[in-house]
Design a protein around this motif. Structure first.
Motif, PDB file in Angstrom:
ATOM      1  N   LYS A   5       0.842  -1.196   0.000  1.00 18.16           N
ATOM      2  CA  LYS A   5       0.000   0.000   0.000  1.00 18.16           C
ATOM      3  C   LYS A   5       0.880   1.250   0.000  1.00 18.16           C
ATOM      4  CE  LYS A   5      -3.664  -2.349   2.586  1.00 18.16           C
ATOM      5  NZ  LYS A   5      -4.463  -2.380   3.842  1.00 18.16           N
ATOM      6  N   PRO A   6       0.500   2.261  -0.814  1.00 19.68           N
ATOM      7  CA  PRO A   6       1.324   3.474  -0.878  1.00 19.68           C
ATOM      8  C   PRO A   6       0.941   4.478   0.221  1.00 19.68           C
ATOM      9  CG  PRO A   6      -0.406   3.581  -2.527  1.00 19.68           C
ATOM     10  CD  PRO A   6      -0.565   2.252  -1.836  1.00 19.68           C
ATOM     11  N   TYR A   7       1.972   5.059   0.823  1.00 18.46           N
ATOM     12  CA  TYR A   7       1.795   6.153   1.777  1.00 18.46           C
ATOM     13  C   TYR A   7       2.706   7.291   1.328  1.00 18.46           C
ATOM     14  CZ  TYR A   7      -0.405   2.645   4.755  1.00 18.46           C
ATOM     15  OH  TYR A   7      -1.235   1.668   5.252  1.00 18.46           O
ATOM     16  N   VAL A   8       2.205   8.526   1.420  1.00 18.88           N
ATOM     17  CA  VAL A   8       2.981   9.669   0.948  1.00 18.88           C
ATOM     18  C   VAL A   8       3.233  10.648   2.089  1.00 18.88           C
ATOM     19  CG1 VAL A   8       2.072   9.454  -1.408  1.00 18.88           C
ATOM     20  CG2 VAL A   8       0.919  10.963   0.218  1.00 18.88           C
ATOM     21  N   ARG A   9       4.382  11.317   1.989  1.00 16.53           N
ATOM     22  CA  ARG A   9       4.724  12.345   2.974  1.00 16.53           C
ATOM     23  C   ARG A   9       4.548  13.708   2.314  1.00 16.53           C
ATOM     24  NH1 ARG A   9       9.483  15.092   4.325  1.00 16.53           N
ATOM     25  NH2 ARG A   9      10.735  13.765   2.933  1.00 16.53           N
ATOM     26  N   LEU A  10       3.777  14.565   2.979  1.00 16.03           N
ATOM     27  CA  LEU A  10       3.531  15.898   2.461  1.00 16.03           C
ATOM     28  C   LEU A  10       4.708  16.819   2.784  1.00 16.03           C
ATOM     29  CD1 LEU A  10      -0.220  16.295   3.509  1.00 16.03           C
ATOM     30  CD2 LEU A  10       0.772  15.031   1.593  1.00 16.03           C
ATOM     31  N   ARG A  11       4.704  17.994   2.207  1.00 13.09           N
ATOM     32  CA  ARG A  11       5.758  18.958   2.520  1.00 13.09           C
ATOM     33  C   ARG A  11       5.713  19.388   3.984  1.00 13.09           C
ATOM     34  NH1 ARG A  11       5.122  23.517  -1.949  1.00 13.09           N
ATOM     35  NH2 ARG A  11       2.916  22.987  -1.597  1.00 13.09           N
ATOM     36  N   SER A  12       4.528  19.262   4.594  1.00  9.04           N
ATOM     37  CA  SER A  12       4.384  19.584   6.018  1.00  9.04           C
ATOM     38  C   SER A  12       5.019  18.525   6.911  1.00  9.04           C
ATOM     39  CB  SER A  12       2.898  19.713   6.375  1.00  9.04           C
ATOM     40  OG  SER A  12       2.231  18.478   6.165  1.00  9.04           O
ATOM     41  N   GLY A  13       5.407  17.372   6.328  1.00 11.12           N
ATOM     42  CA  GLY A  13       5.965  16.275   7.098  1.00 11.12           C
ATOM     43  C   GLY A  13       4.938  15.231   7.485  1.00 11.12           C
ATOM     44  N   GLU A  14       3.657  15.487   7.271  1.00 17.26           N
ATOM     45  CA  GLU A  14       2.593  14.543   7.634  1.00 17.26           C
ATOM     46  C   GLU A  14       2.502  13.431   6.589  1.00 17.26           C
ATOM     47  OE1 GLU A  14      -0.608  17.630   9.571  1.00 17.26           O
ATOM     48  OE2 GLU A  14      -0.039  17.859   7.469  1.00 17.26           O
ATOM     49  N   TRP A  15       1.971  12.282   7.077  1.00 16.41           N
ATOM     50  CA  TRP A  15       1.804  11.107   6.221  1.00 16.41           C
ATOM     51  C   TRP A  15       0.318  10.757   6.089  1.00 16.41           C
ATOM     52  CZ3 TRP A  15       5.745   8.214   3.879  1.00 16.41           C
ATOM     53  CH2 TRP A  15       7.046   8.574   4.239  1.00 16.41           C
ATOM     54  N   LEU A  16      -0.027  10.191   4.937  1.00 14.02           N
ATOM     55  CA  LEU A  16      -1.376   9.646   4.764  1.00 14.02           C
ATOM     56  C   LEU A  16      -1.365   8.634   3.634  1.00 14.02           C
ATOM     57  CD1 LEU A  16      -3.859  11.970   2.871  1.00 14.02           C
ATOM     58  CD2 LEU A  16      -1.397  12.285   2.766  1.00 14.02           C
ATOM     59  N   ARG A  17      -2.397   7.841   3.608  1.00 18.56           N
ATOM     60  CA  ARG A  17      -2.556   6.826   2.560  1.00 18.56           C
ATOM     61  C   ARG A  17      -3.065   7.513   1.298  1.00 18.56           C
ATOM     62  NH1 ARG A  17      -5.077   1.724   1.907  1.00 18.56           N
ATOM     63  NH2 ARG A  17      -4.711   1.141  -0.281  1.00 18.56           N
ATOM     64  N   ALA A  18      -2.290   7.442   0.215  1.00 17.56           N
ATOM     65  CA  ALA A  18      -2.671   8.053  -1.062  1.00 17.56           C
ATOM     66  C   ALA A  18      -1.826   7.437  -2.160  1.00 17.56           C
ATOM     67  CB  ALA A  18      -2.470   9.568  -1.020  1.00 17.56           C
ATOM     68  N   SER A  19      -2.364   7.413  -3.376  1.00 16.66           N
ATOM     69  CA  SER A  19      -1.695   6.779  -4.514  1.00 16.66           C
ATOM     70  C   SER A  19      -1.202   7.816  -5.511  1.00 16.66           C
ATOM     71  CB  SER A  19      -2.653   5.825  -5.244  1.00 16.66           C
ATOM     72  OG  SER A  19      -3.025   4.752  -4.412  1.00 16.66           O
ATOM     73  N   PRO A  20       0.093   7.796  -5.843  1.00 22.16           N
ATOM     74  CA  PRO A  20       0.592   8.672  -6.905  1.00 22.16           C
ATOM     75  C   PRO A  20      -0.170   8.420  -8.208  1.00 22.16           C
ATOM     76  CG  PRO A  20       2.415   7.727  -5.686  1.00 22.16           C
ATOM     77  CD  PRO A  20       1.176   7.016  -5.209  1.00 22.16           C
ATOM     78  N   ILE A  21      -0.395   9.483  -8.969  1.00 21.06           N
ATOM     79  CA  ILE A  21      -1.242   9.371 -10.161  1.00 21.06           C
ATOM     80  C   ILE A  21      -0.445   9.629 -11.433  1.00 21.06           C
ATOM     81  CG2 ILE A  21      -3.270  10.143  -8.872  1.00 21.06           C
ATOM     82  CD1 ILE A  21      -2.929  12.850 -10.457  1.00 21.06           C
ATOM     83  N   ALA A  22      -0.997   9.144 -12.529  1.00 23.95           N
ATOM     84  CA  ALA A  22      -0.589   9.560 -13.868  1.00 23.95           C
ATOM     85  C   ALA A  22      -1.674  10.497 -14.387  1.00 23.95           C
ATOM     86  CB  ALA A  22      -0.450   8.347 -14.789  1.00 23.95           C
ATOM     87  N   TYR A  23      -1.300  11.492 -15.144  1.00 23.89           N
ATOM     88  CA  TYR A  23      -2.269  12.483 -15.604  1.00 23.89           C
ATOM     89  C   TYR A  23      -2.215  12.590 -17.124  1.00 23.89           C
ATOM     90  CZ  TYR A  23       2.119  15.071 -15.186  1.00 23.89           C
ATOM     91  OH  TYR A  23       3.433  15.452 -15.264  1.00 23.89           O
ATOM     92  N   SER A  24      -3.227  13.231 -17.682  1.00 20.42           N
ATOM     93  CA  SER A  24      -3.328  13.362 -19.135  1.00 20.42           C
ATOM     94  C   SER A  24      -2.163  14.180 -19.691  1.00 20.42           C
ATOM     95  CB  SER A  24      -4.643  14.047 -19.512  1.00 20.42           C
ATOM     96  OG  SER A  24      -4.681  14.353 -20.902  1.00 20.42           O
ATOM     97  N   THR A  25      -1.589  13.698 -20.787  1.00 22.12           N
ATOM     98  CA  THR A  25      -0.518  14.422 -21.464  1.00 22.12           C
ATOM     99  C   THR A  25      -0.995  14.999 -22.806  1.00 22.12           C
ATOM    100  OG1 THR A  25       0.290  12.358 -22.440  1.00 22.12           O
ATOM    101  CG2 THR A  25       1.307  13.078 -20.367  1.00 22.12           C
ATOM    102  N   PHE A  26      -2.304  15.126 -22.955  1.00 23.55           N
ATOM    103  CA  PHE A  26      -2.842  15.754 -24.168  1.00 23.55           C
ATOM    104  C   PHE A  26      -2.279  17.167 -24.309  1.00 23.55           C
ATOM    105  CE2 PHE A  26      -5.948  18.851 -25.744  1.00 23.55           C
ATOM    106  CZ  PHE A  26      -6.066  18.416 -27.052  1.00 23.55           C
ATOM    107  N   GLN A  27      -1.967  17.558 -25.546  1.00 23.01           N
ATOM    108  CA  GLN A  27      -1.507  18.914 -25.825  1.00 23.01           C
ATOM    109  C   GLN A  27      -2.194  19.454 -27.070  1.00 23.01           C
ATOM    110  OE1 GLN A  27       2.911  17.864 -25.409  1.00 23.01           O
ATOM    111  NE2 GLN A  27       2.902  19.977 -24.677  1.00 23.01           N
ATOM    112  N   GLY A  28      -2.408  20.767 -27.046  1.00 25.86           N
ATOM    113  CA  GLY A  28      -3.015  21.437 -28.181  1.00 25.86           C
ATOM    114  C   GLY A  28      -2.017  21.670 -29.302  1.00 25.86           C
ATOM    115  N   LEU A  29      -2.197  22.778 -30.025  1.00 25.73           N
ATOM    116  CA  LEU A  29      -1.361  23.068 -31.186  1.00 25.73           C
ATOM    117  C   LEU A  29      -0.833  24.491 -31.131  1.00 25.73           C
ATOM    118  CD1 LEU A  29      -3.559  21.503 -34.023  1.00 25.73           C
ATOM    119  CD2 LEU A  29      -1.402  20.581 -33.138  1.00 25.73           C
TER     120      LEU A  29
END
Length: 394
Positions: A145-169
């Motif tokens: 299970k993924p756990y992430v550390r915030l810039r504040s130093g706090e931890w919580l259960r959360a999953s890193p994401i992939a995001y859309s790489t669509f681009q215009g012109l």
């Protein structure tokens, strides 16, 4: 002797006259019944004739080629004078993770990874809601299970994401016709040979985010159909149009403006009378419309944390850390990147204008505070009464 000579000559002339008459009668008898009696100008060779050629008739194939050319359609079709922006613009300025909890549950934050794994001693909570994302500086996996550390130093259960790489012109010149992107939420876009559902399918299938030219639009029944090539038509369900218009909207001062089209869900950028950029967006959905009007960017922020709720029971609460490339133009409504959006080309926000990270990054680098933002709906369906609008949100 002279009389004999005259007699011979007379007989000869008579024979010649009779022979000529006989041949003329025979020619008329043998003439085919379909012989063309018109003696005017010939047909022009197949080609484009935007003005009267004078020495031939521009009919048949020429007539059709000329009609297409007047719409900007040539054979072979000319490509758009455009290119894709630098893919590096897609890079996010922060790492993003999605909170892995049901929307109705608050998200606990912990002072240490051990506490987060054990689920004990939370130091604070993020309110319940269907849209909750945080930025982080470190990720650890414990028991898969993924756990992430915030810039504040706090931890919580959360999953890193992939995001859309669509681009215009990016445009190097203003095209002489409209264009658009294919959106396939309803399935693959099938091209027909004429406007209307009764027309045969051509066998050509277009995929999501494919760019196509738009030469004209024809309404059949309750649907608009777009001509995208010779005898190639697509219904509006599958396409989003950029209506090329380098004329400044009323009220715009100077030669820089951003046009947001709520009906077509597109954005176009103009500079010095030229189209220089265009893309798909996601704007406000009912009842949280993006307000039509003329505005100016009043604040640019590389990242911005956004949160809020509009429903009385706060069931639509959202919490979005470090939203990238934010440009405020109408109270809390902003142009910005949206790492949580998988689709563009459909209204779905609380009033902001969402773009892919790459597109928002390009616009953020180009735009200045004070630049004009023209928001309009060519269909007239978006309300314009200011009393209907809250300050807005993501």
């Amino acid at each position: 002797m002279r009389k004999a000579w005259v007699l011979v000559v007379g007989i000869g002339a008579g024979l010649l006259l009779a022979l000529g008459v006989s041949r003329a009668v025979q020619a008329q008898t043998d003439a085919p019944p379909w012989r063309e009696s018109y003696s005017g100008l010939p047909l022009c060779l197949p080609g484009v004739y935007l003005s009267d050629p004078g020495d031939c008739l521009p009919l048949g194939p020429s007539q059709r080629l000329t009609a297409w050319a007047r719409l900007g359609l040539t054979l072979p079709p000319r490509p758009l004078p455009a290119s894709t922006p630098d893919p590096a613009l897609n890079d996010s300025p922060v790492l993003i993770a999605r909170i892995n909890l049901p929307a109705e549950e608050p998200a606990p934050l912990y002072a240490s990874l051990d506490d987060a794994v054990a689920g004990q001693n939370p130091v604070r909570f993020i309110d319940p809601g269907p849209l909750r994302y945080v930025s982080f500086v470190e990720v650890q996996r414990v028991n898969g299970k993924p756990y992430v550390r915030l810039r504040s130093g706090e931890w919580l259960r959360a999953s890193p994401i992939a995001y859309s790489t669509f681009q215009g012109l990016i445009f190097h010149a203003t095209p002489n016709h409209d264009f658009g992107w294919i959106v396939d939420l309803a399935g693959p876009a099938e091209v027909r040979s004429a406007p209307g559902y009764d027309a045969p399918k051509t066998g050509l299938v277009l995929r999501r985010y494919q760019v196509v030219p738009i030469y004209t639009v024809q309404r059949v029944g309750n649907m608009d159909w777009y001509l995208i090539g010779p005898d190639q038509w697509i219904e509006r369900t599958f396409i989003r149009q950029v209506r090329v218009n380098p004329t400044p909207p009323p009220g715009v001062e100077g030669d820089r403006w951003i046009e947001v089209n709520l009906y077509d869900q597109t954005l176009a950028v103009y500079n010095r009378g030229q189209l220089i950029f265009a893309t798909l967006i996601a704007s406000g959905g009912e009842p949280f419309y993006t307000r039509p009007g003329l505005f100016q960017i009043y604040k640019k922020k590389p990242t911005e944390t956004m949160s809020g709720a509009f429903a009385a029971d706060r069931s639509d609460y959202y919490y979005l850390e470090d939203v990238p490339w934010t440009m405020y133009f109408d109270q809390a409504r902003a142009l910005h990147g949206a790492y949580w959006r998988a689709w563009f080309g459909f209204p779905q926000t609380h009033g902001c204008v969402n773009m892919s990270l790459g597109d928002a990054h390009w616009l953020f680098e180009w735009a200045r505070e004070g630049d004009w933002v023209y928001v309009w709906d060519p269909s007239g369906q978006t309300p314009t009464d200011p009393s209907l609008y809250t300050p807005g949100g993501a």
